[in-house]
Design a protein around this motif. Structure first.
Motif, PDB file in Angstrom:
ATOM      1  N   ASP A  96       0.961  -1.128   0.003  1.00 60.31           N
ATOM      2  CA  ASP A  96       0.128  -0.026  -0.087  1.00 60.31           C
ATOM      3  C   ASP A  96       0.895   1.365   0.004  1.00 60.31           C
ATOM      4  OD1 ASP A  96      -3.051   1.189   0.890  1.00 60.31           O
ATOM      5  OD2 ASP A  96      -1.254   2.282   1.904  1.00 60.31           O
ATOM      6  N   TYR A  99       2.930   9.683  -0.807  1.00 63.94           N
ATOM      7  CA  TYR A  99       3.881   9.216   0.165  1.00 63.94           C
ATOM      8  C   TYR A  99       5.373   9.500  -0.530  1.00 63.94           C
ATOM      9  CZ  TYR A  99       0.253   6.691   2.441  1.00 63.94           C
ATOM     10  OH  TYR A  99      -0.886   6.213   2.926  1.00 63.94           O
ATOM     11  N   GLN A 116     -10.625   2.887   2.805  1.00 66.89           N
ATOM     12  CA  GLN A 116      -9.372   2.763   3.709  1.00 66.89           C
ATOM     13  C   GLN A 116      -9.660   3.907   4.638  1.00 66.89           C
ATOM     14  OE1 GLN A 116      -4.923   3.971   3.286  1.00 66.89           O
ATOM     15  NE2 GLN A 116      -5.331   1.737   2.266  1.00 66.89           N
ATOM     16  N   GLY A 174      -3.431   2.597   9.848  1.00 61.31           N
ATOM     17  CA  GLY A 174      -3.072   3.220  11.163  1.00 61.31           C
ATOM     18  C   GLY A 174      -3.358   2.079  12.157  1.00 61.31           C
ATOM     19  N   ILE A 227      -2.900  -3.051   7.007  1.00 60.56           N
ATOM     20  CA  ILE A 227      -1.776  -2.857   6.144  1.00 60.56           C
ATOM     21  C   ILE A 227      -0.643  -2.156   7.142  1.00 60.56           C
ATOM     22  CG2 ILE A 227      -2.538  -2.846   3.667  1.00 60.56           C
ATOM     23  CD1 ILE A 227      -2.850   0.223   4.292  1.00 60.56           C
ATOM     24  N   LYS A 243       2.715  -0.899   9.112  1.00 61.96           N
ATOM     25  CA  LYS A 243       3.892  -0.507   8.285  1.00 61.96           C
ATOM     26  C   LYS A 243       4.964  -0.801   9.461  1.00 61.96           C
ATOM     27  CE  LYS A 243       7.225   2.787   8.967  1.00 61.96           C
ATOM     28  NZ  LYS A 243       7.984   3.328  10.267  1.00 61.96           N
ATOM     29  N   SER A 244       6.149  -1.363   9.001  1.00 66.20           N
ATOM     30  CA  SER A 244       7.334  -1.585   9.876  1.00 66.20           C
ATOM     31  C   SER A 244       8.490  -1.527   9.076  1.00 66.20           C
ATOM     32  CB  SER A 244       7.150  -2.977  10.783  1.00 66.20           C
ATOM     33  OG  SER A 244       8.390  -2.857  11.379  1.00 66.20           O
ATOM     34  N   VAL A 245       9.593  -0.876   9.508  1.00 66.48           N
ATOM     35  CA  VAL A 245      10.899  -0.835   8.794  1.00 66.48           C
ATOM     36  C   VAL A 245      11.843  -1.941   9.251  1.00 66.48           C
ATOM     37  CG1 VAL A 245      10.867   1.333   7.722  1.00 66.48           C
ATOM     38  CG2 VAL A 245      11.778   1.217  10.044  1.00 66.48           C
ATOM     39  N   ARG A 273       9.939  -7.357  13.108  1.00 64.17           N
ATOM     40  CA  ARG A 273       8.487  -7.100  13.333  1.00 64.17           C
ATOM     41  C   ARG A 273       7.628  -7.195  12.179  1.00 64.17           C
ATOM     42  NH1 ARG A 273      10.804  -2.785  16.850  1.00 64.17           N
ATOM     43  NH2 ARG A 273      10.809  -1.135  15.420  1.00 64.17           N
ATOM     44  N   GLN A 290       6.642 -10.865  12.410  1.00 61.23           N
ATOM     45  CA  GLN A 290       5.569 -10.848  13.231  1.00 61.23           C
ATOM     46  C   GLN A 290       4.280 -10.467  13.168  1.00 61.23           C
ATOM     47  OE1 GLN A 290       5.026  -7.928  17.108  1.00 61.23           O
ATOM     48  NE2 GLN A 290       7.180  -8.837  17.241  1.00 61.23           N
TER      49      GLN A 290
HETATM   50  P1  NAP Z   1       0.802   1.793  12.035  1.00 62.11           P
HETATM   51  O1  NAP Z   1       1.068   0.731  11.144  1.00 62.11           O
HETATM   52  O2  NAP Z   1      -0.267   2.031  12.778  1.00 62.11           O
HETATM   53  O3  NAP Z   1       2.185   1.776  13.150  1.00 62.11           O
HETATM   54  C1  NAP Z   1       3.296   2.150  12.527  1.00 62.11           C
HETATM   55  C2  NAP Z   1       4.262   2.067  13.468  1.00 62.11           C
HETATM   56  O4  NAP Z   1       4.263   0.898  14.588  1.00 62.11           O
HETATM   57  C3  NAP Z   1       5.722   2.288  13.292  1.00 62.11           C
HETATM   58  O5  NAP Z   1       6.256   3.265  14.359  1.00 62.11           O
HETATM   59  C4  NAP Z   1       6.354   1.171  13.473  1.00 62.11           C
HETATM   60  O6  NAP Z   1       7.692   1.170  13.764  1.00 62.11           O
HETATM   61  C5  NAP Z   1       5.427   0.436  14.698  1.00 62.11           C
HETATM   62  N1  NAP Z   1       5.449  -0.985  14.766  1.00 62.11           N
HETATM   63  C6  NAP Z   1       5.090  -1.805  13.508  1.00 62.11           C
HETATM   64  N2  NAP Z   1       4.911  -3.165  13.888  1.00 62.11           N
HETATM   65  C7  NAP Z   1       5.293  -3.170  15.215  1.00 62.11           C
HETATM   66  C8  NAP Z   1       5.444  -4.382  15.985  1.00 62.11           C
HETATM   67  N3  NAP Z   1       5.127  -5.585  15.751  1.00 62.11           N
HETATM   68  N4  NAP Z   1       5.651  -3.916  17.440  1.00 62.11           N
HETATM   69  C9  NAP Z   1       6.190  -2.854  18.087  1.00 62.11           C
HETATM   70  N5  NAP Z   1       5.853  -1.667  16.883  1.00 62.11           N
HETATM   71  C10 NAP Z   1       5.737  -1.904  15.670  1.00 62.11           C
HETATM   72  O7  NAP Z   1       0.840   3.348  11.344  1.00 62.11           O
HETATM   73  P2  NAP Z   1       0.754   3.625   9.715  1.00 62.11           P
HETATM   74  O8  NAP Z   1       2.072   3.410   8.956  1.00 62.11           O
HETATM   75  O9  NAP Z   1       0.116   5.038   9.881  1.00 62.11           O
HETATM   76  O10 NAP Z   1      -0.386   3.057   8.939  1.00 62.11           O
HETATM   77  C11 NAP Z   1      -0.145   1.737   8.221  1.00 62.11           C
HETATM   78  C12 NAP Z   1      -0.498   1.947   6.730  1.00 62.11           C
HETATM   79  O11 NAP Z   1      -1.829   2.523   6.492  1.00 62.11           O
HETATM   80  C13 NAP Z   1       0.582   3.223   6.020  1.00 62.11           C
HETATM   81  O12 NAP Z   1       1.996   2.679   6.082  1.00 62.11           O
HETATM   82  C14 NAP Z   1      -0.102   3.468   4.722  1.00 62.11           C
HETATM   83  O13 NAP Z   1       0.205   2.726   3.835  1.00 62.11           O
HETATM   84  C15 NAP Z   1      -1.686   3.585   5.363  1.00 62.11           C
HETATM   85  N6  NAP Z   1      -2.110   4.887   6.002  1.00 62.11           N
HETATM   86  C16 NAP Z   1      -3.115   5.467   5.068  1.00 62.11           C
HETATM   87  C17 NAP Z   1      -3.501   6.709   5.316  1.00 62.11           C
HETATM   88  C18 NAP Z   1      -4.576   7.313   4.329  1.00 62.11           C
HETATM   89  O14 NAP Z   1      -4.853   8.522   4.696  1.00 62.11           O
HETATM   90  N7  NAP Z   1      -5.396   6.428   3.504  1.00 62.11           N
HETATM   91  C19 NAP Z   1      -3.193   7.405   6.545  1.00 62.11           C
HETATM   92  C20 NAP Z   1      -2.112   6.894   7.159  1.00 62.11           C
HETATM   93  C21 NAP Z   1      -1.627   5.318   7.027  1.00 62.11           C
HETATM   94  P3  NAP Z   1       8.872   0.571  12.896  1.00 62.11           P
HETATM   95  O15 NAP Z   1       8.691   0.675  11.680  1.00 62.11           O
HETATM   96  O16 NAP Z   1      10.150   0.969  13.707  1.00 62.11           O
HETATM   97  O17 NAP Z   1       8.712  -1.018  13.324  1.00 62.11           O
END
Ligand code: NAP
Length: 282
Positions: free
Chosen positions: A43, A48, A157, A184, A226, A228-230, A234, A237
């Motif tokens: 995604d 981005y 989404q 998120g 979806i 996100k992790s770098v 994780r 996991q």
């Molecule tokens: P998220 O997935 O809720 O959280 C990502 C955070 O969680 C990062 O800091 C990551 O750190 C940490 N993390 C990931 N796996 C983990 C684990 N197993 N244990 C502990 N920490 C963990 O946030 P998001 O990136 O905002 O949302 C996910 C995706 O949704 C986005 O990447 C994007 O594709 C989409 N999105 C869409 C919109 C929209 O407007 N449509 C808005 C926001 C997001 P590390 O990377 O250091 O692991």
């Protein structure tokens, strides 16, 4: 990987990999790691700034195109919206190095939504976007789009995690045939999500982390996620969430964590609308 069937019959993996806030320089490496870990749904979004890097990782992976499910998103276009949307769509395809998308989403419910949607409908009819959908659409805007257009969005989404669950909206979306996809899923760790007592206790009972409990909660309720992790550990996991089942009591206690409020910003707040609706990609 479990899948959901979208309203046009297309199968979408229920769990994928998001690349929001992954810098253009680290995206290729992160996506290559995600693909080797087993993710097949990616995604991204024009906004981005990392579609090229996602494309480079897809190419380097050598994975057959039809095994992947690639989503990107259209940013708000100036008039004439139809023409500019088609141009933006072509640009995204080109950056990704693809000749079709699996899912093309309208990123925000602002601007000339109808002009943008008409161009997206055309891309769908031409087979260049196997499915089209929206993002950040509240119920009123979504229903208006549905009743005034030909193609019903396949996906909406929206921000969805334990503190903002959208339970009533989920019901309405299901009735309308629109798949809910969470953005998120961890609320980016806000509100102490990763150390939440309820989630930690449930995780301990299953030998799983809080992140895995959250992803299981959402996927068990047929919500596409979806995360996100770098971090490769994780990433692995976050994929390993299909070998346990939450009980009815556990589902109820997670349901009780819902605050109904965004952890980020409210798309109905006039200041948010002003801010997002004025943004253009350079
Ligand atoms: P998220 O997935 O809720 O959280 C990502 C955070 O969680 C990062 O800091 C990551 O750190 C940490 N993390 C990931 N796996 C983990 C684990 N197993 N244990 C502990 N920490 C963990 O946030 P998001 O990136 O905002 O949302 C996910 C995706 O949704 C986005 O990447 C994007 O594709 C989409 N999105 C869409 C919109 C929209 O407007 N449509 C808005 C926001 C997001 P590390 O990377 O250091 O692991």
């Amino acid at each position: 990987m479990q899948t959901v069937t979208l309203n046009n019959g297309i199968e979408m993996p229920i769990l994928g990999f998001g690349v929001f806030q992954v810098g253009a320089d680290e995206t290729q490496k992160a996506v290559e790691s995600a693909l080797s870990a087993g993710y097949r749904l990616l995604d991204t979004a024009a906004a981005y700034g990392n579609e090229d890097a996602v494309g480079a990782a897809i190419k380097a992976s050598g994975i057959a195109r039809d095994e992947l499910f690639i989503t990107t998103k259209l940013w708000i276009q100036d008039a004439p919206a139809e023409e500019n949307t088609t141009r933006a769509f072509d640009e995204s395809l080109q950056k990704l190095g693809l000749d079709y998308l699996d899912l093309y989403l309208m990123h925000q419910p602002f601007g000339d939504v109808y002009g943008q949607w008409r161009a997206m409908e055309r891309a769908n009819k031409e087979g260049r976007a196997r499915a089209i959908g929206v993002s950040n659409f509240a119920a009123d805007r979504l229903i208006d789009l549905i009743v005034n257009n030909e193609i019903v969005p396949a996906v909406n989404q929206i921000e969805t995690h334990p503190f903002k669950q959208n339970n009533d909206y989920h019901e309405l979306l299901s009735k309308e045939g629109v798949q809910i996809e969470s953005w998120g899923p961890f609320a980016e760790g806000k509100n102490g999500l990763f150390t939440n007592d309820v989630l930690t206790k449930i995780g301990d009972a299953h030998g799983k982390s809080v992140a895995q409990v959250v992803l299981r909660y959402l996927t068990q309720r047929q919500i596409v996620v979806i995360p996100k992790s770098v971090n490769p550990d994780r990433m692995a996991q976050n994929l390993d969430v299909f070998d346990f089942e939450l009980t009815a009591d556990e589902l109820e206690s997670i349901k009780a964590l819902d605050t109904g409020a965004s952890q980020f910003f409210d798309h109905a707040d006039p200041e948010t609308v002003r801010h997002l609706a004025a943004r253009r990609l350079s």
